[in-house]
Write an enzyme that holds these catalytic residues in place. Sequence first.
Site, PDB file in Angstrom:
ATOM      1  CG  ASP A   1      -8.523   8.612   5.971  1.00 56.51           C
ATOM      2  OD1 ASP A   1      -8.140   8.281   7.159  1.00 56.51           O
ATOM      3  OD2 ASP A   1      -8.058   9.592   5.518  1.00 56.51           O
TER       4      ASP A   1
ATOM      5  NE  ARG B   1      -5.543   9.926   7.779  1.00 53.51           N
ATOM      6  CZ  ARG B   1      -4.999  10.349   6.738  1.00 53.51           C
ATOM      7  NH1 ARG B   1      -3.662  10.670   6.987  1.00 53.51           N
ATOM      8  NH2 ARG B   1      -5.425  10.427   5.502  1.00 53.51           N
TER       9      ARG B   1
ATOM     10  CB  CYS C   1       3.778   5.406   1.707  1.00 53.95           C
ATOM     11  SG  CYS C   1       4.980   5.370   2.986  1.00 53.95           S
TER      12      CYS C   1
ATOM     13  CE  LYS D   1      -3.927  14.889   5.956  1.00 56.91           C
ATOM     14  NZ  LYS D   1      -2.423  15.074   6.201  1.00 56.91           N
TER      15      LYS D   1
ATOM     16  CG  HIS E   1       3.484  13.694   8.693  1.00 59.84           C
ATOM     17  ND1 HIS E   1       3.824  13.481   7.253  1.00 59.84           N
ATOM     18  CD2 HIS E   1       4.132  12.548   9.282  1.00 59.84           C
ATOM     19  CE1 HIS E   1       4.617  12.364   7.234  1.00 59.84           C
ATOM     20  NE2 HIS E   1       4.601  11.750   8.273  1.00 59.84           N
ATOM     21  CB  SER E   2      -1.390  10.299   9.690  1.00 60.06           C
ATOM     22  OG  SER E   2      -2.218  11.002   9.720  1.00 60.06           O
TER      23      SER E   2
END
Length: 360
Positions: free
Chosen positions: A292, A294, A231, A320, A217-218
């Site tokens: 993205d 991340r 969101c 992911k 979980h970001s």
Amino acid sequence: MPFSPDPVERRARALADLRLGVPVALTGARGGALVLAAEAATPDRLADLRSLGGIPVLAITGRRAETLRARAYDEDLARVALPADADARWLRAVADPAGDLATPMKGPLKTLREGDAGIHRAAIQLAKAARLLPAALVLEIEDAAGFAAAHDLTRLDLPLPPQVTPAYAPVAAARLPMEAAERGRLHVFRPGDGGEEHYAVEIGRPARDAAPLVRLHSACFTGDVLGSLKCDCGPQLHAALDQMGEAGEGVLLYLNQEGRGIGLANKMRAYSLQDQGFDTVEANHRLGFEDDERDFRIGAEILKRLGFRRIRLLTNNPNKVARMTEAGIAVEERVPLKAGEGLHNHHYLATKAAKSGHLL
């Protein structure tokens, strides 16, 4: 010198300097340069840079250049020659898309075609890592190393080290009863590069040789803390914890990669662009970021430190799954996580499905 910082420590110092508006020096085989984050540039700093002679160049990403209709001869970035009358406000206008609709005429922008863009590419990488707008002023000078030493500036050697995931050391852990599960434990992990800490919430005592339910979980301050309806992050966070609580075990990794890795300030800039009619992906691109930003390898590293090599991943994001697999974590099952769709985020979720491949 025994007390001299190593390259990783110097990089962390450089990121702090850029956020403060202090130039850093980059040196390499093809020369060197002073780099100043465009977002943090002040009139005085800009005047100081110009006083050294030469023409400063504003490095922006190819994404931002596309929005500004500027030629990105280097494809992933454009080197904009700074006009003689450009001031700090002009820099901010080119770097920050918040005022694009109000002040659409910023050019024509003259971009450079000849020469090496390695220093400029490194400057943008550093600005991104500092969670600033991905735009940087670059002034090439002959003796960047000597200048840095004389003016007490942080210096980094090129090429910058590849973006590797640093080692994460466990700092502290303690029992944490939660609404979702009384048998909870919070682990804090700290990276060796001076970056942000990340957290692992362990529910129950999952067997290390099994495949527990895991959620990456970001962090989302607006959704997780404020209950934002833009969101689905907050509902997903609590739904994941509830599901683990019902199962009696699981691991939720809370990764401090706000706004898909661009930071809270840039996320708010993206929200402002969404208010102008752009979707979430278009907003990131106008800012100069990718869809993205991340690094999911962080999650894999922490899972390994906890002793897990096999997991059942709670996610709607196939990326992911792929990133975990590449990082050496076997994903035995993708478990869907549907929660939080409503009137205010329907378009946001539809965009994630259509443009980012989320299985919603």
